[in-house]
Scaffold this motif. Structure first.
Motif, short mmCIF file in Angstrom:
data_model
loop_
_atom_site.label_atom_id
_atom_site.label_comp_id
_atom_site.label_asym_id
_atom_site.label_seq_id
_atom_site.Cartn_x
_atom_site.Cartn_y
_atom_site.Cartn_z
N ILE A 44 0.85 -1.19 0.00
CA ILE A 44 0.00 0.00 0.00
C ILE A 44 0.89 1.25 0.00
N PRO A 45 0.48 2.34 -0.66
CA PRO A 45 1.29 3.57 -0.67
C PRO A 45 1.17 4.30 0.67
N VAL A 46 2.29 4.83 1.15
CA VAL A 46 2.32 5.62 2.39
C VAL A 46 3.17 6.87 2.15
N GLN A 47 2.90 7.91 2.90
CA GLN A 47 3.66 9.15 2.81
C GLN A 47 4.74 9.17 3.89
N TYR A 48 5.98 9.47 3.46
CA TYR A 48 7.12 9.48 4.39
C TYR A 48 7.71 10.89 4.41
N PRO A 49 7.76 11.55 5.58
CA PRO A 49 8.26 12.93 5.65
C PRO A 49 9.79 12.99 5.61
N ILE A 50 10.30 13.99 4.90
CA ILE A 50 11.74 14.24 4.80
C ILE A 50 12.01 15.67 5.26
N ILE A 51 12.90 15.86 6.23
CA ILE A 51 13.25 17.19 6.70
C ILE A 51 13.98 17.94 5.58
N THR A 52 13.54 19.17 5.28
CA THR A 52 14.17 19.97 4.24
C THR A 52 14.76 21.27 4.77
N GLU A 53 14.42 21.67 5.99
CA GLU A 53 14.96 22.90 6.56
C GLU A 53 15.01 22.80 8.07
N CYS A 54 16.09 23.32 8.66
CA CYS A 54 16.24 23.36 10.12
C CYS A 54 16.41 24.82 10.55
N LYS A 55 15.95 25.12 11.76
CA LYS A 55 16.04 26.47 12.30
C LYS A 55 16.57 26.43 13.74
N CYS A 56 17.22 27.50 14.14
CA CYS A 56 17.70 27.63 15.52
C CYS A 56 16.52 27.99 16.42
N SER A 57 16.29 27.16 17.46
CA SER A 57 15.12 27.37 18.31
C SER A 57 15.41 26.90 19.73
N CYS A 58 14.47 27.21 20.64
CA CYS A 58 14.63 26.80 22.03
C CYS A 58 14.68 25.28 22.14
N ALA A 59 15.45 24.80 23.10
CA ALA A 59 15.67 23.36 23.25
C ALA A 59 14.39 22.65 23.66
N ASN A 60 13.54 23.26 24.47
CA ASN A 60 12.31 22.61 24.94
C ASN A 60 11.09 23.18 24.24
#
Length: 216
Positions: free
Chosen positions: A200-216
């Motif tokens: 069956i087809p499924v959608q798999y997410p791929i990270i394309t951008e990262c940002k500097c943010s708070c740890a929690n």
């Protein structure tokens, strides 16, 4: 102390008072849904696809679009293909892409008795220093999802995490944007006392951008 040293000292002092909150609009809030958690599979081989279920021609027809940038049928020779230029020195000196508008538009002029205007050279140095320190690249690596996915090798992204991306330290690089690719998933269910399996087809997410943010 000359003017450039004075400006730099004052600016770093201002930054040092910043807490883990939005400061000069330099701290976007990314998505908290990535990266994906590891999938727990039933180890019973009865749920594995058989050799006849792995016909490449048939599976390509079912899958449709095959993006070879992120998908591979056979094990890639280099798991970390595409990260050759991302060493520690490059990350500190050569951030990629366009300079963020929030850094580009920062006002470095200070009131020190008489208001003094930062030189273009000093402004550029401060902008590059801020940009390189807060830059969060996406690192790609080929992951083996196992025989119950086709193609089983996916080039997934992750955020650089060897150091903090803020002054003072405490903030980290986190996923901010992602895209989805289509995979085939081998799914088995019990029907009328018999095990029925199909791709069956499924959608798999791929990270394309990262940002500097708070740890929690």
């Amino acid at each position: 102390m000359d003017l450039q040293q004075c400006l730099l000292s004052v600016y770093l002092l201002l930054v040092s008072f910043a807490q883990c909150q939005h400061y000069y609009l330099l701290r976007p809030i990314p998505s908290d849904t990535l990266p994906l958690l590891e999938l727990k599979e039933d180890p019973d081989p009865i749920y594995d696809p058989r050799e006849k279920d792995l016909n490449e021609t048939e599976l390509r027809s079912v899958l449709g679009d095959f993006d070879s940038r992120f998908l591979s049928i056979s094990p890639p020779q280099d798991r970390y293909t595409g990260n050759e230029d991302l060493d520690e020195l490059d990350l500190q000196q050569n951030p990629a892409g366009l300079m963020p508008k929030d850094i580009k538009n920062l006002d470095f002029d200070v009131q020190w008795g008489k208001k003094r205007k930062a030189s273009k050279k000093l402004k550029r140095r401060l902008q590059m220093w801020l940009w390189s320190y807060s830059f969060c690249p996406v690192l790609y690596a080929w992951n083996d999802l196992g025989s119950r996915f086709w193609p089983r090798f996916v080039r997934a992204g992750s955020c650089y995490s060897k150091r903090s991306c803020s002054v003072p330290e405490g903030m980290v690089c986190k996923p901010a944007k992602s895209t989805h690719i289509t995979l085939l998933r081998w799914r088995c269910v019990q029907r009328r006392g018999a095990l029925k399996c199909a791709w069956i087809p499924v959608q798999y997410p791929i990270i394309t951008e990262c940002k500097c943010s708070c740890a929690n």
